[in-house]
Write a protein that holds these residues in place. Structure first.
Motif, short mmCIF file in Angstrom:
data_model
loop_
_atom_site.label_atom_id
_atom_site.label_comp_id
_atom_site.label_asym_id
_atom_site.label_seq_id
_atom_site.Cartn_x
_atom_site.Cartn_y
_atom_site.Cartn_z
N ARG A 128 4.11 1.32 -4.27
CA ARG A 128 2.74 0.84 -5.30
C ARG A 128 2.85 2.25 -6.33
NH1 ARG A 128 -0.37 -2.57 -7.00
NH2 ARG A 128 0.17 -4.00 -5.15
N THR A 129 2.78 2.15 -7.46
CA THR A 129 2.86 3.14 -8.45
C THR A 129 1.73 3.15 -9.44
OG1 THR A 129 4.41 2.05 -10.03
CG2 THR A 129 5.34 3.76 -8.68
N PHE A 130 0.81 2.10 -8.97
CA PHE A 130 -0.41 1.98 -9.90
C PHE A 130 -1.18 0.70 -9.23
CE2 PHE A 130 -3.13 0.00 -13.19
CZ PHE A 130 -3.62 0.66 -13.61
N GLY A 131 -2.62 0.93 -9.22
CA GLY A 131 -3.50 -0.08 -8.80
C GLY A 131 -3.69 -0.08 -7.30
N GLU A 132 -4.21 -1.28 -6.84
CA GLU A 132 -4.50 -1.39 -5.09
C GLU A 132 -3.55 -2.50 -4.55
OE1 GLU A 132 -8.63 -1.98 -5.16
OE2 GLU A 132 -9.10 0.07 -5.87
N ALA A 133 -3.62 -2.39 -3.37
CA ALA A 133 -2.75 -3.56 -2.49
C ALA A 133 -3.45 -4.92 -2.89
CB ALA A 133 -2.85 -3.05 -1.01
N GLY A 134 -2.35 -5.75 -3.22
CA GLY A 134 -2.88 -7.07 -3.54
C GLY A 134 -2.51 -7.28 -5.13
N ALA A 150 8.86 1.09 -14.22
CA ALA A 150 7.87 1.65 -13.27
C ALA A 150 6.63 0.43 -13.68
CB ALA A 150 7.39 3.08 -13.47
N ASP A 151 6.01 0.28 -12.32
CA ASP A 151 4.90 -0.55 -12.43
C ASP A 151 5.21 -2.39 -12.62
OD1 ASP A 151 3.31 1.58 -12.20
OD2 ASP A 151 2.99 1.65 -14.53
N GLN A 152 6.54 -2.58 -13.13
CA GLN A 152 6.74 -3.77 -13.16
C GLN A 152 7.94 -4.43 -12.24
OE1 GLN A 152 7.63 -4.54 -17.67
NE2 GLN A 152 6.53 -2.61 -17.95
N ALA A 187 0.63 -1.28 0.03
CA ALA A 187 -0.13 0.17 -0.10
C ALA A 187 0.73 1.18 -0.10
CB ALA A 187 -0.86 -0.01 1.30
N THR A 188 2.26 0.96 0.23
CA THR A 188 2.94 2.18 0.31
C THR A 188 3.05 2.72 -1.04
OG1 THR A 188 4.47 1.37 1.89
CG2 THR A 188 5.56 3.07 0.50
N GLU A 189 2.78 4.26 -1.19
CA GLU A 189 2.53 4.76 -2.48
C GLU A 189 3.72 5.69 -2.97
OE1 GLU A 189 -0.79 7.48 -2.21
OE2 GLU A 189 -2.34 6.08 -2.24
N GLY A 198 1.82 -2.99 -10.90
CA GLY A 198 1.79 -1.61 -10.37
C GLY A 198 2.90 -1.37 -9.35
N ILE A 199 3.72 -2.46 -8.90
CA ILE A 199 4.57 -2.47 -8.02
C ILE A 199 6.05 -1.99 -8.48
CG2 ILE A 199 5.93 -3.76 -6.20
CD1 ILE A 199 3.80 -5.49 -6.00
#
Length: 378
Positions: free
Chosen positions: A171-177, A226-228, A138-140, A181-182
């Motif tokens: 997290r740079t995209f999406g939601e936790a889980g 980013a995101d990957q 969840a860290t943004e 986006g990580i």
């Protein structure tokens, strides 16, 4: 697959075993604990660097041969035998692997030589809950026009209380889980907005909670696209699980040897307790589990160096078996020592406490059994 070490790897193993037994016995960890060092041991880090242990998987030049993960596994197993608190897993394995797998040429040129020389220590800032869940991030990390701004809290970061640099999963995209986006970032400990809260841990190795409040990092801090970041994080965590399994194997072997020695020397009712058949059966079970786990760990270490396609499966197999093994042997070590095993003056309790932390780091036995089943279509 050959489980036989090369001559160089065998020499490395002998060097590591001699070093930990001579310089880092359990009494060394006890002394660190008693003076409140919390696993922070700069003198030992210097000695490890002099031996070249930080650079075992880092080539001297591109394309040059290394001892590989098999070689580093021998060192981690050795440190497991004496419960030595070192930054080798976090820095020499996890950080070096992350940079080798996803780092830019500039990042590799800056950090890999410093890792090999023991000039910089790292810590992977990943977990945000009480249990291992690598995608529950969840860290943004928000784009701010000139890089990223990080906000969040990382819990129980091993070596986080003294590491120079954090590898932060945000997290740079999406939601936790979500896996997508990580992203992974290099964040210096001294960056503005980073707060380190040291933890006094049951195993006396230490860790920290790390909070990030409006921490700015440049684009150059991003490891991989980013995101990957999960594409880098997954194989890094496989290697972390394998390395931890090697350390757990060493801890279990030492606890077993200690128990066997006690069985062969302690007398009760006028007889050696090792002559009691029920204790012989329990010792035999431990021996069998040790040998099976040793094969699993060897297979996983070798698979990484050989670039096998089933590294993820073998990593989960090794971590699951090693978790069950170290739990069993540490319990039996305390129980078979009887009342003395429950005292702080004896060593069995140190192995039990370290075992509980080892079991949880990078996935419990149940977590890895579930993952192994999923990887095989169940």
């Amino acid at each position: 697959m050959s489980f036989v070490l090369t001559e160089d790897q065998d020499m490395l193993r002998e060097t590591a075993m001699a070093f930990v037994q001579g310089e880092l016995p359990v009494s060394h960890l006890r002394a660190l604990r008693d003076k409140g060092a919390n696993g922070d041991d700069a003198a030992t880090r210097k000695k490890l660097a002099e031996l070249g242990f930080f650079g075992v998987i880092i080539p001297d030049e591109p394309g040059a041969e290394t001892f590989g993960l098999v070689g580093l596994g021998q060192i981690l197993e050795a440190q497991g035998r004496t419960l030595a608190a070192t930054p080798l897993l976090q820095t020499a394995l996890i950080a070096a692997s992350a940079l080798q797998l996803g780092g830019t040429p500039a990042q590799k040129a800056e950090w890999l030589p410093k890792i090999a020389a023991g000039e910089a220590t790292f810590a992977l800032a990943l977990d945000e809950s009480a249990h291992f869940s690598p995608y529950t991030i969840a860290t943004e990390a928000e784009r701010d026009g000139q890089g990223f701004t990080l906000n969040g809290l990382k819990k129980y970061v091993p070596d986080g209380h003294y590491a120079d640099v954090f590898i932060v999963a945000a997290r740079t995209f999406g939601e936790a889980g979500d896996r997508h986006g990580i992203s992974l970032f290099l964040v210096p400990k001294g960056a503005k907005g980073v707060t380190v809260t040291a933890l006094k841990t049951v195993d006396s190795h230490g860790a920290a909670h790390i909070s990030f409040e409006d921490v700015h990092v440049a684009d150059a801090a991003l490891i991989g696209p980013a995101d990957q970041g999960a594409d880098i994080l997954d194989p890094v965590l496989d290697r972390a699980a394998i390395g931890m399994s090697a350390e757990m194997l060493g801890s279990a072997q030492a606890a077993f040897d200690m128990t066997l020695d006690y069985l062969n020397n302690r007398k009760q009712f006028g007889q050696l307790i090792g002559s009691f058949q029920s204790l012989q059966h329990r010792a035999a079970k431990m021996f069998v589990e040790l040998e099976m786990t040793r094969s699993c760990v060897a297979a996983a270490l070798g698979a990484v160096d050989a670039g096998k396609a089933d590294v993820a499966e073998l990593a989960s197999l090794a971590k699951a078996k090693a978790g069950e093994l170290v739990h069993l042997v540490s319990n039996e070590c305390v129980q078979m020592h009887g009342g003395i095993g429950m005292t702080d003056a004896a060593e069995p309790g140190f192995y039990m406490k370290r075992a509980r932390v080892q079991e949880a780091l990078y996935g419990s036995a149940s977590w890895h059994r579930d993952r192994y089943a999923r990887l095989n279509g169940f």
